[in-house]
Write a protein that holds these residues in place. Sequence first.
Motif, PDB file in Angstrom:
ATOM      1  N   THR A 421       1.173 -11.615  -9.190  1.00  0.00           N
ATOM      2  CA  THR A 421       0.976 -11.996  -7.787  1.00  0.00           C
ATOM      3  C   THR A 421      -0.255 -11.276  -7.239  1.00  0.00           C
ATOM      4  OG1 THR A 421       2.272 -10.201  -6.805  1.00  0.00           O
ATOM      5  CG2 THR A 421       3.486 -12.122  -7.588  1.00  0.00           C
ATOM      6  N   TRP A 423       0.007  -9.534  -3.982  1.00  0.00           N
ATOM      7  CA  TRP A 423       0.445  -8.849  -2.783  1.00  0.00           C
ATOM      8  C   TRP A 423      -0.593  -7.802  -2.393  1.00  0.00           C
ATOM      9  CZ3 TRP A 423       6.086  -7.699  -4.777  1.00  0.00           C
ATOM     10  CH2 TRP A 423       6.783  -8.915  -4.829  1.00  0.00           C
ATOM     11  N   ASN A 428      -0.969  -7.799  -8.873  1.00  0.00           N
ATOM     12  CA  ASN A 428       0.353  -7.189  -9.043  1.00  0.00           C
ATOM     13  C   ASN A 428       1.013  -7.767 -10.293  1.00  0.00           C
ATOM     14  OD1 ASN A 428       1.752  -6.038  -6.066  1.00  0.00           O
ATOM     15  ND2 ASN A 428      -0.276  -6.955  -6.090  1.00  0.00           N
TER      16      ASN A 428
END
Length: 839
Positions: A421, A423, A428
């Motif tokens: 991801t 984030w 991440n």
Amino acid sequence: MKTIQVLIVLFVCVCGISQVFAQHSSSSLTVRVDTAGLKITNAFRIQLIEKSSRNIVQETRLPSSNEVIFHDVPYATYTIVLLDGQTVVARESVTINSGVPSRITIGAVRKIEAGEITVEGIQTGEITPGTHSYYSEKQIENLPSFAGPKKIESVLLNTPGAVPDEDGRLHFRGEDAQLQYVVDGIPVTTNSTRIYSSLFNSNLIKSVDVQRGALNAEYGIATSAIVEINTRSGFDAPLFADGVISYGSYGTRDRSLSLGGNIGGRVAIFASYASSETDRYLDPIRGFTPNHTDGYTHNYFGKADFLISDNLDLILLGATNLTNFAIANESSTRQPPQDQREDLSDYMYGARLNYTINDNSTISGLVYDRHLEATNTSGGLLQINSPADSIKAIRENEEYFIGAHRVDAALGGQVEYAALTRWFDVPNAVKLGVGGESFPLQEFFTFAVTDPRLSNSDSAGGDSRLLPYDITQGGKPFSVDQSKGGMRFSIYAQDHLNFDNLVIDAGLRYDLFKLIESESGISPRLAAAYKLTKDLWIKGAYNRIIMQAPVENILVSSSEEAARLVGASQGATPTTVMAEREHVAELGTVYKLNDNLDVELNGYAKFIDNFIVKVELGVSGVIFPVNLKQGRVLGGDLEFRLHNWNNFSGKLSLSTCDSRGLKPDDGSSPIAAGLILGEEGNNYNKPFAGEDAFQTEHNQLLTASFILNYDHPSGFIATLGGRFDSGLPFDLADSNGVGLDAEQSKVELKKRGYSDEVIDLLNLNSDMPGSPDKSTAAHVVFDLSAGYDFQKTMGFPAKLVGTILNILDTKYLYKFESVFGGTHFGLPRTYSIALEVKI
């Protein structure tokens, strides 16, 4: 919606059985070559090189599709090298730390499709806040070793913080090395040392990553280290075979055969068999010459990978091991000689299904079944059932008749979800996992005293509590037969965040253990590494770790029969050993001096409740766990790593550790739970009055090791290794419990029958007057192996290697107790020669 359904189905399938958490430790990597500006020929090859070791993990020719898929890639940071013959055309870096498949394009156009790419210096993707030691297949092959099955011990002993003890036992960073092995994602939570289980066959290994500090939340059960093993695969080459035969001192003979390959890159098979026999499987206990210490092993392993579709793959593996070894005798003249043996058999089967949801997320499910069975006999008898058996036991056993049968099984599984991801607008790598296992235990144990001196407190090493079990004086054998079902459950969440100059690992796990008691706890984990300059990083971590007590002999030690054996000395101390709980803080730095040399420095502090140590039943070799109420460990290590400098590579490590139990302020016993038994139990129960903190059995102040490899293009290869140990502690006091000075100690030991040769291998000086603290003497050993790789110049796929261990024939002790059975003699000069053929 489909993703949620898959999650629910896998969760129900796995959690329908009680299990323990296991780890997904490899992934796949797709490398595409952008041909813009490049003329692709048959000479083009792609190498996958692990960065910390600079070793080639996989290599293949570039097909006409200009795309290569590497399967079963262990988590690590790699350099991907595109070569035209011997010329480097392109080079990129990638970090694999998630089950999500990674894709990278190299060549004239360089871009990332998933994963993280780094180019120069020590980049963010290369650094992990954790402290670990990576070993490639080639590095493991190069380590000098006495026998094939003991190669895995050589790996661990070349890892900073490892200290050898008797019969393959280890201490790691100031604690008993209750290492958690993770084999292709399957956790092996039993003790995997020589006396408890079959050793792992090193010929199966593609890589080993020993994680010894700043552990991620996905790891539980063990506190001292995680040994993450990735085995070889049929994807390593279209078709291959290799075999090894070796012969060495003490009648040591090893042989192994491995076969593998794949069909169209969709189905891969790997199978291996290895066997070994030697006259020195365990350590001798009376001198350096083996005396009833023989043993043999047989190892069978198979692994199959199926790429069912572009989004779905299945991995199946199975292993079966057979081990039989003799327990060392003290006497070499007794007739008939004592014949105590242990027979081990174990198997492990597992299946993992991986589903790629999209380019940035995957889910995997794992189920496994493990089973270990161990039987100890004395003169062929498991137990004494008749007067004739008693007569036979007295005639054929030196001090004790021992019989035991132990079954340790586990049925378990795991579900893991991984996603890449962005984030906080940074890359991440998120992981969520849940799992557990059920583990039924069976333990039968019996012993009888066969030497009346052992049940006489006026004799050296004697204990009147053993009189009821002295069959030479009308006693009856001690006997315990227990069975109980246990379970473990774990759930965790963790995230790996890469900022420009900062890497953070943050996670939280929950563990539940149920066996004799029910225990649980939450463990936060936080680690970070920060880039100060291009080549200098600093890092720090905090771990809360909860380690379940070792299951070996735990039913026996917690039984009513064992409490009666100990008698009044046990007092109100409970016999049920509980989980160890500790706070661990760590600081470190990594500095790259140049392209060939880097250095890492780490320091750590552990503050421990229910500190686990071990005690022994007399000199029987039967070991029980014990909890100390509190302990603390302070230590650190310094490691230099040399890479590809004028055909040399290697590493040098220096480690220090101070491992102490703490005395309670109220003056009570430092022991919280467990049997107050034997010499160690009495010493822990009543430590020296002049110290607020007393040495544990794990305390070795200074350890050093080095390994230096030379690999010449002509085919000549050599490895020089060395090791320094300052010595493990023991206590020595007079009959009143008062510590002796060096000269008094020599007199006392001679009274007990020790020779000058043995006494000279001890350090009998104490830091404080009246202290019983002693240690085995400091010692240094050097090992050498050298050979020739015929493939490099002659094109013949064979390698011949000769090895000499302990070149200088240094005399030393692994361990010393003030009775003979607890003294273990180190390995003298040993020779071996091995022939390896790879096709």
